[in-house]
Scaffold this motif. Sequence first.
Motif, PDB file in Angstrom:
ATOM      1  N   LYS A   1       0.845  -1.194   0.000  1.00 28.40           N
ATOM      2  CA  LYS A   1       0.000   0.000   0.000  1.00 28.40           C
ATOM      3  C   LYS A   1       0.877   1.239   0.000  1.00 28.40           C
ATOM      4  CE  LYS A   1      -4.025  -1.951   2.400  1.00 28.40           C
ATOM      5  NZ  LYS A   1      -4.934  -1.824   3.562  1.00 28.40           N
ATOM      6  N   ASP A   2       0.417   2.251  -0.730  1.00 26.93           N
ATOM      7  CA  ASP A   2       1.146   3.509  -0.735  1.00 26.93           C
ATOM      8  C   ASP A   2       0.708   4.374   0.443  1.00 26.93           C
ATOM      9  OD1 ASP A   2      -1.348   4.444  -1.415  1.00 26.93           O
ATOM     10  OD2 ASP A   2      -0.856   4.846  -3.510  1.00 26.93           O
ATOM     11  N   GLY A   3       1.188   5.610   0.478  1.00 22.13           N
ATOM     12  CA  GLY A   3       0.866   6.487   1.601  1.00 22.13           C
ATOM     13  C   GLY A   3      -0.612   6.779   1.740  1.00 22.13           C
ATOM     14  N   GLY A   4      -1.351   6.712   0.637  1.00 24.22           N
ATOM     15  CA  GLY A   4      -2.788   6.973   0.687  1.00 24.22           C
ATOM     16  C   GLY A   4      -3.617   5.739   0.917  1.00 24.22           C
TER      17      GLY A   4
ATOM     18  N   ASP B   1      11.020  -0.455  -1.166  1.00 17.54           N
ATOM     19  CA  ASP B   1      10.079  -0.889  -0.131  1.00 17.54           C
ATOM     20  C   ASP B   1      10.597  -2.090   0.653  1.00 17.54           C
ATOM     21  OD1 ASP B   1       8.307   1.075  -0.987  1.00 17.54           O
ATOM     22  OD2 ASP B   1       7.390  -0.266  -2.466  1.00 17.54           O
TER      23      ASP B   1
END
Length: 812
Positions: free
Chosen positions: A285-288, A298
């Motif tokens: 998952k990204d920051g959002g 990562d």
Amino acid sequence: MEGFLAGWRTTTTNQAVAFEEVQTVTRRRRLRIWLPVAVVAILLAALIGNAIHEFRVMRADALALSEGVIGNLQSRIETEVGAYLGPIPGIVRFTRDLLADQDLLSVRRELAEKVASGILDNTPQLTSVFIGSPAGEFFMVRRYQEGEQRGLETKTIRRPHGAKDAPVMQLTRHGAKGEVLSDEQAPWDGYDPRARPWFVGAAKNEDLFWTDVYLFFTTSAAGITASVPYLNADGELVAVVGTDVELASLSRFLATLSIGDSGLALIVDDQGRVMAHPRKPLVTKDGGGELRLLRVDDIGDPVVSRAFDRYRVEGHGRHDFEVAGRRYISSTSSLSQLLPHDWSILMIVPEDDFVGFVAENVRDTLGMGLAVIALAGGLAGLVVRQGLRADQEAIDILERQAQLDAQGEAFGMLATQSTLFEDRGTNSLALVTEAVARSSRVRRASLWHLAATGDTLVCLDCFDQQTEGHTDGATLDRSEHPGLFEWLQNESAVSDVASSDDARLVSLYRSYLSPLGCEALLSVPVKVDGQVSGVLWLEDGRRSEWPNQVQRFARAIGNLMAIRQAASATAGAVVAMAPAGKAKADDSEAAPRTEARVQELNIDARLGARRTAAFAAKLPDGPHPVRADDVQRIDQLAFVSLRFSDALALARSADDRSGESTIARLLAQIDAAASKHGVAYLKFLTDRVVAAADPGADVDHATVCLAEFALAAQAACERLFAEQHAPSAFHLGMDLGPAIGSLIDRNEGSFNLWGEAARMAYAMADSAPPGTIHTTESVYEALHDRYLFQLRGHHYLEDVGEFSTYLLGGRL
């Protein structure tokens, strides 16, 4: 006296002969020690050199072998990836061709399910087979698993003829044996095959198309899709047939590889995206909070990041690097021959995994060799030890014999000296102390007289072998050393003590012995009619014990001094020293003796005048006085500098009751001592106390007052540091020389003093041994007839030259 000197020369000759014998034995000892040591050292050097050579050769061979191992593993991975992805284009084309004789828009569902199910059953790397049409209709058979239940799921999307009607989605699930588990309509999930990359790419290429890595719509898993278009006779697109491949299967294959002990292999693209990893999920998952593909950054592994950076800079091939002191081997190879994408195999393995066994083998070989050498060295050590023991015993015998000969001859010569038993003052005792010190090979020998009151010890004569000089007149009072006098009264025989460890002699050690470099004390009482009238002291550095022959010799000398004392008493004379500060009985001899002592120690009586002239020459007006009304040049002024070298000790509490700090109590005692001895100038600056005499007072009297202040400050510091069981972390310096005084406030009468004398006092304190008072030669010139000094060393002063420095030991 001539006979005594002749006898002493004979003793010196005997000692020289003994010294030659000892030197011969010492040379033999060195040969016995260094020859086995040299042999063992050569063997050890040869063993270590051979181990280093063997390690380098075996390491180079192991690294060469590692290249083949890594190459084989890369070929295996390429083969596996080829076997994994190679059949897929044929399967997709076969599926299209199998259904080509049918109208794909109206193909029978039963036929499509059977074909897709057969393909999935026989091709485990595929996860789904599907067909999409330009009208937006979709048919897919995919694998599914929910908990322990697994099987095939058929998904069908049909679009009604009315454009405004929503598509109809049918979901049918079959169990592992083909039985129908559920068949139901479900709300349309928004899936439109025409918008998917596999449909768009195949329609555009009009041939086989491989998508880039993306997240599948249904499972959100990372994978790729192979698709082919079906065109009618007019070249119009009728449908697109495709199949999905999840990359997790490649990750599971990479996890089965064994690359050394801790190496790994992964598949990446040039953008840093991870296509397969043996231990990491491929979706994150990204920051959002949105799902995306895993990237090299990562992973959080600096080794992988370094290897990928080297690949991006240097391209495919082998790259060696080091991270956190450990070396790694990395190798990259391209998969472009299998896929139309920039995928590469990245393989990383620690160098130790290939050459670690080399270090272990060399270590084992070296350990066994060292064990053999240690055994040989141990056996040689035993032989050397036996030889050294014999040599040491021979040296001890020679030294004892030489010492016994020297002591016997010295005692015989002293016993035959008639002047020793005549009342000739203390000059005859110089023969005794010098003979005792030299024949016993101790640092100092001294004779002390106990006053009739029993409260004072007076030094009749003390000889110091290091300075080759005699001193006398030092006094020790019961008020300052109560433990010492109690010890003298209770000790009836030879006393062998380490003065620094005896609680009764702590004050004697701190004020008398330690400043002169002595720690061990051998004391022999001199008794007349059963009463202690004096004492013979042998003073030396730290000793574990005093030899028996030295104790017997000291006892004999003590008895000889007792006979002398008794003879003098019978003749009506008292052999004693005049009290400190009083003139000698024969003043006509005192001045020549003092003058001779000055010449003997090479003291320049003009030092003070030279220092004054040199200091005046540095002033702006040359040798003339400073003309300012509030500034005055002072030719002779005494300064004392007290420096503390342990700030923590000063910050501690002086006791548990008052809570007063050590520095506060110490400054109070120093201030009281300054008031008692008339010190006019006293300052406390950082870690230093500075005191100076009154510039307007008589120089001789003011210098004596400042010396008394220095001794009082020394005693105060000794008491406080002893109470804390801490080492004497203080240093005192004293000088008598030129200075400058200036008035700071006329109303308050405050003034400041500085100049060469203050600077020299600072320098003396900085170079003083802990707990001592370090003085210049100028101070010695002014006070040597009142105080006990020991030569310390020399100091150079610009425009003046070199002069001697001394340690102030106490009062005479």
